[in-house]
Design a protein around this motif. Structure first.
Motif, PDB file in Angstrom:
ATOM      1  N   LEU A  77       0.826  -1.207   0.000  1.00 21.59           N
ATOM      2  CA  LEU A  77       0.000   0.000   0.000  1.00 21.59           C
ATOM      3  C   LEU A  77       0.860   1.256   0.000  1.00 21.59           C
ATOM      4  O   LEU A  77       0.529   2.246  -0.658  1.00 21.59           O
ATOM      5  CB  LEU A  77      -0.933   0.013   1.218  1.00 21.59           C
ATOM      6  N   LEU A  78       1.955   1.222   0.707  1.00 20.06           N
ATOM      7  CA  LEU A  78       2.864   2.362   0.741  1.00 20.06           C
ATOM      8  C   LEU A  78       3.437   2.626  -0.646  1.00 20.06           C
ATOM      9  O   LEU A  78       3.428   3.766  -1.126  1.00 20.06           O
ATOM     10  CB  LEU A  78       3.980   2.078   1.746  1.00 20.06           C
ATOM     11  N   ALA A  79       3.916   1.580  -1.301  1.00 18.99           N
ATOM     12  CA  ALA A  79       4.480   1.732  -2.648  1.00 18.99           C
ATOM     13  C   ALA A  79       3.407   2.176  -3.637  1.00 18.99           C
ATOM     14  O   ALA A  79       3.649   3.061  -4.468  1.00 18.99           O
ATOM     15  CB  ALA A  79       5.117   0.419  -3.098  1.00 18.99           C
ATOM     16  N   ALA A  80       2.215   1.584  -3.543  1.00 17.30           N
ATOM     17  CA  ALA A  80       1.136   1.961  -4.458  1.00 17.30           C
ATOM     18  C   ALA A  80       0.712   3.410  -4.225  1.00 17.30           C
ATOM     19  O   ALA A  80       0.490   4.165  -5.184  1.00 17.30           O
ATOM     20  CB  ALA A  80      -0.056   1.031  -4.273  1.00 17.30           C
ATOM     21  N   GLY A  81       0.621   3.802  -2.955  1.00 14.68           N
ATOM     22  CA  GLY A  81       0.251   5.182  -2.654  1.00 14.68           C
ATOM     23  C   GLY A  81       1.254   6.175  -3.211  1.00 14.68           C
ATOM     24  O   GLY A  81       0.887   7.187  -3.814  1.00 14.68           O
TER      25      GLY A  81
ATOM     26  N   LEU B  87      -3.216   9.326  -1.804  1.00 10.83           N
ATOM     27  CA  LEU B  87      -3.499   9.604  -0.398  1.00 10.83           C
ATOM     28  C   LEU B  87      -4.507   8.593   0.142  1.00 10.83           C
ATOM     29  O   LEU B  87      -4.363   8.100   1.271  1.00 10.83           O
ATOM     30  CB  LEU B  87      -4.029  11.026  -0.228  1.00 10.83           C
ATOM     31  N   GLY B  88      -5.500   8.247  -0.668  1.00 14.26           N
ATOM     32  CA  GLY B  88      -6.483   7.245  -0.252  1.00 14.26           C
ATOM     33  C   GLY B  88      -5.831   5.902   0.036  1.00 14.26           C
ATOM     34  O   GLY B  88      -6.170   5.231   1.020  1.00 14.26           O
ATOM     35  N   LEU B  89      -4.894   5.514  -0.814  1.00 11.14           N
ATOM     36  CA  LEU B  89      -4.185   4.246  -0.584  1.00 11.14           C
ATOM     37  C   LEU B  89      -3.361   4.301   0.695  1.00 11.14           C
ATOM     38  O   LEU B  89      -3.301   3.330   1.448  1.00 11.14           O
ATOM     39  CB  LEU B  89      -3.298   3.909  -1.778  1.00 11.14           C
ATOM     40  N   LEU B  90      -2.723   5.432   0.938  1.00 10.78           N
ATOM     41  CA  LEU B  90      -1.931   5.578   2.165  1.00 10.78           C
ATOM     42  C   LEU B  90      -2.826   5.537   3.407  1.00 10.78           C
ATOM     43  O   LEU B  90      -2.445   5.006   4.437  1.00 10.78           O
ATOM     44  CB  LEU B  90      -1.124   6.878   2.134  1.00 10.78           C
ATOM     45  N   LEU B  91      -4.023   6.085   3.285  1.00 11.53           N
ATOM     46  CA  LEU B  91      -4.938   6.103   4.427  1.00 11.53           C
ATOM     47  C   LEU B  91      -5.591   4.746   4.676  1.00 11.53           C
ATOM     48  O   LEU B  91      -6.194   4.529   5.728  1.00 11.53           O
ATOM     49  CB  LEU B  91      -6.013   7.181   4.223  1.00 11.53           C
ATOM     50  N   LEU B  92      -5.467   3.817   3.727  1.00  8.62           N
ATOM     51  CA  LEU B  92      -6.003   2.471   3.921  1.00  8.62           C
ATOM     52  C   LEU B  92      -5.133   1.617   4.843  1.00  8.62           C
ATOM     53  O   LEU B  92      -5.586   0.580   5.329  1.00  8.62           O
ATOM     54  CB  LEU B  92      -6.124   1.742   2.575  1.00  8.62           C
ATOM     55  N   GLU B  93      -3.915   2.048   5.069  1.00 12.25           N
ATOM     56  CA  GLU B  93      -2.980   1.231   5.845  1.00 12.25           C
ATOM     57  C   GLU B  93      -3.470   0.884   7.246  1.00 12.25           C
ATOM     58  O   GLU B  93      -3.300  -0.249   7.680  1.00 12.25           O
ATOM     59  CB  GLU B  93      -1.614   1.895   5.881  1.00 12.25           C
ATOM     60  N   PRO B  94      -4.100   1.804   7.990  1.00 12.11           N
ATOM     61  CA  PRO B  94      -4.598   1.404   9.316  1.00 12.11           C
ATOM     62  C   PRO B  94      -5.643   0.287   9.256  1.00 12.11           C
ATOM     63  O   PRO B  94      -5.832  -0.442  10.226  1.00 12.11           O
ATOM     64  CB  PRO B  94      -5.201   2.693   9.878  1.00 12.11           C
TER      65      PRO B  94
ATOM     66  N   TYR C 173       3.465  -1.377  17.414  1.00 10.72           N
ATOM     67  CA  TYR C 173       4.568  -0.773  16.670  1.00 10.72           C
ATOM     68  C   TYR C 173       4.045   0.076  15.515  1.00 10.72           C
ATOM     69  O   TYR C 173       4.529   1.182  15.276  1.00 10.72           O
ATOM     70  CB  TYR C 173       5.523  -1.851  16.139  1.00 10.72           C
ATOM     71  N   THR C 174       3.046  -0.422  14.817  1.00 13.03           N
ATOM     72  CA  THR C 174       2.493   0.325  13.691  1.00 13.03           C
ATOM     73  C   THR C 174       1.853   1.624  14.167  1.00 13.03           C
ATOM     74  O   THR C 174       2.005   2.663  13.524  1.00 13.03           O
ATOM     75  CB  THR C 174       1.474  -0.539  12.924  1.00 13.03           C
ATOM     76  N   VAL C 175       1.155   1.572  15.293  1.00 17.57           N
ATOM     77  CA  VAL C 175       0.551   2.796  15.835  1.00 17.57           C
ATOM     78  C   VAL C 175       1.644   3.779  16.262  1.00 17.57           C
ATOM     79  O   VAL C 175       1.550   4.980  15.998  1.00 17.57           O
ATOM     80  CB  VAL C 175      -0.393   2.467  17.015  1.00 17.57           C
ATOM     81  N   GLY C 176       2.676   3.275  16.911  1.00 12.02           N
ATOM     82  CA  GLY C 176       3.728   4.151  17.432  1.00 12.02           C
ATOM     83  C   GLY C 176       4.688   4.684  16.392  1.00 12.02           C
ATOM     84  O   GLY C 176       5.186   5.809  16.512  1.00 12.02           O
ATOM     85  N   HIS C 177       4.973   3.890  15.356  1.00 13.38           N
ATOM     86  CA  HIS C 177       6.008   4.292  14.397  1.00 13.38           C
ATOM     87  C   HIS C 177       5.566   4.278  12.933  1.00 13.38           C
ATOM     88  O   HIS C 177       6.338   4.678  12.060  1.00 13.38           O
ATOM     89  CB  HIS C 177       7.230   3.372  14.542  1.00 13.38           C
ATOM     90  N   GLY C 178       4.367   3.802  12.646  1.00 11.39           N
ATOM     91  CA  GLY C 178       3.917   3.715  11.259  1.00 11.39           C
ATOM     92  C   GLY C 178       3.846   5.064  10.567  1.00 11.39           C
ATOM     93  O   GLY C 178       4.261   5.207   9.413  1.00 11.39           O
ATOM     94  N   HIS C 179       3.335   6.081  11.267  1.00 10.05           N
ATOM     95  CA  HIS C 179       3.226   7.405  10.647  1.00 10.05           C
ATOM     96  C   HIS C 179       4.600   7.965  10.276  1.00 10.05           C
ATOM     97  O   HIS C 179       4.758   8.616   9.258  1.00 10.05           O
ATOM     98  CB  HIS C 179       2.488   8.366  11.580  1.00 10.05           C
ATOM     99  N   ARG C 180       5.594   7.676  11.093  1.00  3.77           N
ATOM    100  CA  ARG C 180       6.948   8.161  10.814  1.00  3.77           C
ATOM    101  C   ARG C 180       7.499   7.486   9.560  1.00  3.77           C
ATOM    102  O   ARG C 180       8.141   8.123   8.725  1.00  3.77           O
ATOM    103  CB  ARG C 180       7.863   7.877  12.014  1.00  3.77           C
ATOM    104  N   THR C 181       7.216   6.202   9.403  1.00  2.00           N
ATOM    105  CA  THR C 181       7.663   5.470   8.219  1.00  2.00           C
ATOM    106  C   THR C 181       6.999   6.014   6.965  1.00  2.00           C
ATOM    107  O   THR C 181       7.650   6.232   5.941  1.00  2.00           O
ATOM    108  CB  THR C 181       7.354   3.967   8.375  1.00  2.00           C
ATOM    109  N   VAL C 182       5.688   6.253   7.046  1.00  2.00           N
ATOM    110  CA  VAL C 182       4.952   6.787   5.898  1.00  2.00           C
ATOM    111  C   VAL C 182       5.478   8.174   5.539  1.00  2.00           C
ATOM    112  O   VAL C 182       5.717   8.478   4.360  1.00  2.00           O
ATOM    113  CB  VAL C 182       3.435   6.829   6.189  1.00  2.00           C
TER     114      VAL C 182
END
Length: 194
Positions: free
Chosen positions: A16-20, A34-41, A74-83
């Motif tokens: 999803l990150l690559a597609a976004g 942006l929609g694809l990136l917002l699907l990650e959660p 981990y995704t909640v704590g660091h996912g936004h930083r990765t994105v």
């Protein structure tokens, strides 16, 4: 099943990150990207629901459920930083934006940066602990949930170790080199031409 789903969620996160990024910068379809990136959660919600269903169907709480909780934390704590990191690099490479700012390398600025990253780890540990506690209440059998309790301790051990590492940047800040003028990529190329 849970381990497979964790792997699928991790792969899905990067897909999803690559597609976004591809839609945002490669195809210039910013809203779709942006929609694809917002699907990650949504991936974490799927994992959470699957873990709850697995426990409801009578599965013994095990390391798989603990790992799922840590992954979600981990995704909640660091996912936004990765994105944000990947989006900044993609905007630079594919969208012609200025290069993203690098984290500070020296002094108290670096210590503050490491402290902010550690706060993400604290959030991750808190989310994982909360999810594990809910799972233990859900199962409501202390003899079956001791493995989940061990994962709570593991989350806080990781946060403590990360906190100690971050603290070393404040106690022993790295000093900037004596040369006050950093060599930029343009200057480096110019010097190579000479």
């Amino acid at each position: 099943m849970i381990v497979t789903l964790i792997i699928v969620c991790e792969v899905g996160f990067w897909v999803l990150l690559a597609a976004g990024v591809f839609f945002r910068y490669g195809l210039r379809m910013r809203r779709t990207g942006l929609g694809l990136l917002l699907l990650e959660p949504l991936l974490e919600v799927v994992l959470l629901v699957a873990t709850a269903i697995d426990l409801k169907n009578g599965a013994d709480p095990s390391w798989k459920h603990g790992l799922a909780a840590l992954y979600i934390g981990y995704t909640v704590g660091h996912g936004h930083r990765t994105v944000k990191w990947l989006d900044g690099h993609a905007a630079h490479r594919l969208g012609g934006a200025a290069p993203p700012m690098r984290p500070p390398r020296y002094g108290m600025a670096r210590a503050r940066h490491e402290g902010r990253v550690w706060l993400g780890t604290l959030l991750a540990a808190a989310v994982a602990t909360g999810l594990l506690q809910i799972a233990m209440w859900y199962v409501d059998d202390p003899s079956r949930t001791s493995s989940l309790e061990q994962w709570q301790y593991a989350a806080w051990r990781a946060a403590g170790i990360h906190g100690l590492v971050a603290l070393t940047y404040a106690i022993w800040p790295k000093k900037a080199p004596a040369d006050p003028e950093p060599v930029t990529a343009g200057k480096e190329r110019e010097e190579m031409r000479r």
